[in-house]
Design a protein around this motif. Structure first.
Motif, PDB file in Angstrom:
ATOM      1  N   ILE A  17     -35.851-132.582  35.280  1.00  9.90           N
ATOM      2  CA  ILE A  17     -34.508-132.034  35.468  1.00  9.90           C
ATOM      3  C   ILE A  17     -34.535-130.512  35.339  1.00  9.90           C
ATOM      4  O   ILE A  17     -33.945-129.793  36.156  1.00  9.90           O
ATOM      5  CB  ILE A  17     -33.518-132.654  34.460  1.00  9.90           C
ATOM      6  N   GLY A  18     -35.239-130.008  34.325  1.00  4.46           N
ATOM      7  CA  GLY A  18     -35.345-128.561  34.138  1.00  4.46           C
ATOM      8  C   GLY A  18     -36.033-127.876  35.308  1.00  4.46           C
ATOM      9  O   GLY A  18     -35.606-126.818  35.764  1.00  4.46           O
ATOM     10  N   VAL A  33     -27.106-127.425  35.951  1.00  8.56           N
ATOM     11  CA  VAL A  33     -26.713-127.759  34.574  1.00  8.56           C
ATOM     12  C   VAL A  33     -25.381-127.094  34.236  1.00  8.56           C
ATOM     13  O   VAL A  33     -24.497-127.714  33.644  1.00  8.56           O
ATOM     14  CB  VAL A  33     -27.815-127.364  33.573  1.00  8.56           C
ATOM     15  N   ALA A  34     -25.216-125.837  34.612  1.00  8.62           N
ATOM     16  CA  ALA A  34     -23.961-125.137  34.335  1.00  8.62           C
ATOM     17  C   ALA A  34     -22.801-125.791  35.078  1.00  8.62           C
ATOM     18  O   ALA A  34     -21.709-125.937  34.524  1.00  8.62           O
ATOM     19  CB  ALA A  34     -24.082-123.668  34.723  1.00  8.62           C
ATOM     20  N   SER A  44     -18.287-126.523  27.151  1.00  8.31           N
ATOM     21  CA  SER A  44     -19.346-126.573  28.162  1.00  8.31           C
ATOM     22  C   SER A  44     -20.525-125.671  27.822  1.00  8.31           C
ATOM     23  O   SER A  44     -21.675-126.042  28.046  1.00  8.31           O
ATOM     24  CB  SER A  44     -18.800-126.229  29.545  1.00  8.31           C
ATOM     25  N   SER A  45     -20.270-124.496  27.258  1.00  8.29           N
ATOM     26  CA  SER A  45     -21.379-123.593  26.949  1.00  8.29           C
ATOM     27  C   SER A  45     -22.248-124.158  25.827  1.00  8.29           C
ATOM     28  O   SER A  45     -23.463-123.979  25.836  1.00  8.29           O
ATOM     29  CB  SER A  45     -20.867-122.210  26.577  1.00  8.29           C
ATOM     30  N   ILE A  50     -27.358-126.913  24.499  1.00  5.58           N
ATOM     31  CA  ILE A  50     -28.059-128.077  23.933  1.00  5.58           C
ATOM     32  C   ILE A  50     -29.005-128.673  24.968  1.00  5.58           C
ATOM     33  O   ILE A  50     -30.148-129.025  24.653  1.00  5.58           O
ATOM     34  CB  ILE A  50     -27.052-129.120  23.414  1.00  5.58           C
ATOM     35  N   ILE A  51     -28.555-128.765  26.219  1.00  5.81           N
ATOM     36  CA  ILE A  51     -29.410-129.303  27.283  1.00  5.81           C
ATOM     37  C   ILE A  51     -30.643-128.425  27.460  1.00  5.81           C
ATOM     38  O   ILE A  51     -31.766-128.926  27.559  1.00  5.81           O
ATOM     39  CB  ILE A  51     -28.624-129.442  28.607  1.00  5.81           C
ATOM     40  N   TYR A  52     -30.453-127.103  27.469  1.00  2.00           N
ATOM     41  CA  TYR A  52     -31.596-126.202  27.619  1.00  2.00           C
ATOM     42  C   TYR A  52     -32.562-126.322  26.442  1.00  2.00           C
ATOM     43  O   TYR A  52     -33.784-126.275  26.618  1.00  2.00           O
ATOM     44  CB  TYR A  52     -31.132-124.756  27.780  1.00  2.00           C
TER      45      TYR A  52
END
Length: 75
Positions: A17-18, A33-34, A44-45, A50-52
């Motif tokens: 995904i990254g 992702v954003a 959202s930020s 957290i995803i990153y």
């Protein structure tokens, strides 16, 4: 042969995904992702961050997985 754990499999998915997200940023200047997290509004930020972090930890886990699999093969 090293058997992949659930954490290893999740790490592979997160790293893919990254990598796809970075590819989209490079090719089309589009941050998936954003965009995905923007539907969450004010938080959202935080979710994006957290995803990153999870993608980064997944990369570290895969680096360690490669190290473990190389050591296991030669022992």
């Amino acid at each position: 042969m090293y058997k992949l754990s659930l954490l290893d499999k999740i790490s592979i998915i997160l790293v893919i995904i990254g990598a796809l997200n970075w590819g989209l940023i490079g090719i089309a200047n589009f941050n998936f992702v954003a965009q995905l997290t923007s539907i969450l509004g004010e938080i959202s930020s935080i979710v994006e961050r957290i995803i990153y972090i999870l993608v980064g930890l997944a990369g570290l886990n895969l680096a360690f997985l490669i190290y473990k699999s190389k050591n296991q093969r030669f022992s």
